[in-house]
Design a protein around this motif. Structure first.
Motif, short mmCIF file in Angstrom:
data_model
loop_
_atom_site.label_atom_id
_atom_site.label_comp_id
_atom_site.label_asym_id
_atom_site.label_seq_id
_atom_site.Cartn_x
_atom_site.Cartn_y
_atom_site.Cartn_z
N THR A 85 1.18 60.90 -3.96
CA THR A 85 1.48 60.23 -2.93
C THR A 85 2.36 58.80 -3.36
OG1 THR A 85 -1.01 60.26 -3.03
CG2 THR A 85 -0.39 57.91 -2.52
N ALA A 86 2.70 58.95 -4.77
CA ALA A 86 3.85 58.47 -5.26
C ALA A 86 5.30 58.48 -4.46
CB ALA A 86 4.15 57.71 -6.68
N HIS A 118 -2.03 58.04 -13.77
CA HIS A 118 -2.62 58.64 -13.03
C HIS A 118 -2.02 59.43 -13.42
CE1 HIS A 118 -5.90 62.11 -13.19
NE2 HIS A 118 -6.37 61.63 -14.14
N SER A 147 -2.36 62.42 -10.71
CA SER A 147 -3.94 62.61 -9.65
C SER A 147 -2.23 61.47 -8.72
CB SER A 147 -4.47 62.84 -9.57
OG SER A 147 -4.38 60.70 -9.78
N GLU A 148 -1.60 60.78 -9.22
CA GLU A 148 -0.54 59.64 -7.54
C GLU A 148 0.17 59.62 -7.76
OE1 GLU A 148 -1.79 55.17 -9.56
OE2 GLU A 148 -2.36 56.15 -11.27
N LEU A 149 0.32 60.86 -8.06
CA LEU A 149 1.95 61.35 -8.03
C LEU A 149 2.54 62.26 -6.90
CD1 LEU A 149 4.36 61.52 -9.62
CD2 LEU A 149 4.04 63.70 -10.70
N ILE A 174 2.49 54.19 -12.13
CA ILE A 174 1.35 54.86 -12.50
C ILE A 174 0.70 55.44 -13.84
CG2 ILE A 174 1.83 56.40 -9.97
CD1 ILE A 174 2.38 59.34 -11.48
N ALA A 222 -1.38 68.07 -9.28
CA ALA A 222 -0.32 67.54 -8.62
C ALA A 222 0.79 68.32 -8.21
CB ALA A 222 -0.02 66.83 -9.86
N ASN A 258 5.79 58.39 -0.61
CA ASN A 258 5.96 56.93 -0.24
C ASN A 258 7.01 56.59 0.41
OD1 ASN A 258 2.80 56.60 0.25
ND2 ASN A 258 2.04 55.44 -1.71
#
Length: 227
Positions: A214-215, A208, A210-212, A206, A100, A218
């Motif tokens: 994308t968050a 995980h 790994s979502e950071l 979130i 990330a 957005n």
């Protein structure tokens, strides 16, 4: 006229960048009872994650007994030494964080922690994450203000040259999420315990690391700077 400025990312350290919380819980569960303060690793995880060590000790003193005047200094020194040894031997990055951080490398980034600067440096050295921050470390012990006081995040933002609304706080602990929201920043809550913890209104949850990326993508990736 205003200019566009990329979001500044302000990361908590323990539990957000590095998987140190269980190590700290175990160290506290060992050492606090040695000083006559009943405590368990589970209690740290349930009640005190992210809280200043002195505050934890003061809370336990109010419940059990007051330490002798010179004992707190010895207790803290012993705790820090044991924790540093555990970190250097066992610490790993939070799963997904190294990737990330690489994906977010175009953003300015800093670490903002309730821990001492020595502990922050040890954590980043032990997990090879330090190059992402290049010394941009903001310790509550250095700035003399601790989360959940929002001033810690505000001081870090000012030192980085950003207004609060140009910053995103990434924190796993309730005290850090609270501080980021109160500072007027966008907040991403890395929620490791979704069955037990609720992401507060106003923060983005979130599960995980790994979502950071994308968050953050957005969110508004270009926030107008104040004129």
């Amino acid at each position: 006229m205003s200019t566009a400025t990329p979001l500044c990312l302000l990361f908590d350290c323990d539990g957000t960048l590095v998987d140190s919380e269980i190590l700290l819980a175990e160290v506290m569960g060992e050492i606090l009872p040695e000083f006559g303060l009943p405590f368990s690793a589970r209690q740290y995880m349930d009640e005190f994650r992210g809280v200043r060590f002195q505050t934890i000790v003061q809370t336990l003193e109010s419940r059990f007994q007051t330490l002798a005047e010179d004992k707190f200094t010895q207790l803290e020194a012993d705790m820090r030494a044991r924790m540093e040894a555990r970190m250097r031997a066992e610490l790993v990055a939070i799963t997904g964080i190294p990737t990330a951080l690489e994906q977010l490398s175009k953003h300015p980034m800093a670490v903002v922690s309730n821990g001492p600067e020595r502990k922050i440096r040890c954590a980043l050295e032990s997990t090879a994450l330090g190059h992402h921050f290049e010394g941009r470390l903001f310790s509550a012990y250095t700035l003399n203000v601790w989360k959940p006081d929002p001033e810690l995040y505000r001081k870090a933002a000012a030192a980085m040259g950003y207004t609060p609304r140009q910053c995103v706080v990434i924190d796993d602990a309730a005290v850090g999420v609270e501080a980021g929201l109160a500072a007027g920043m966008q907040v991403i809550h890395l929620n490791h315990f979704p069955g037990e913890e609720i992401t507060p209104d106003g923060a983005i949850g979130i599960l995980h690391a790994s979502e950071l990326p994308t968050a953050i993508a957005n969110l508004s990736t270009n926030v107008p700077a104040d004129v």
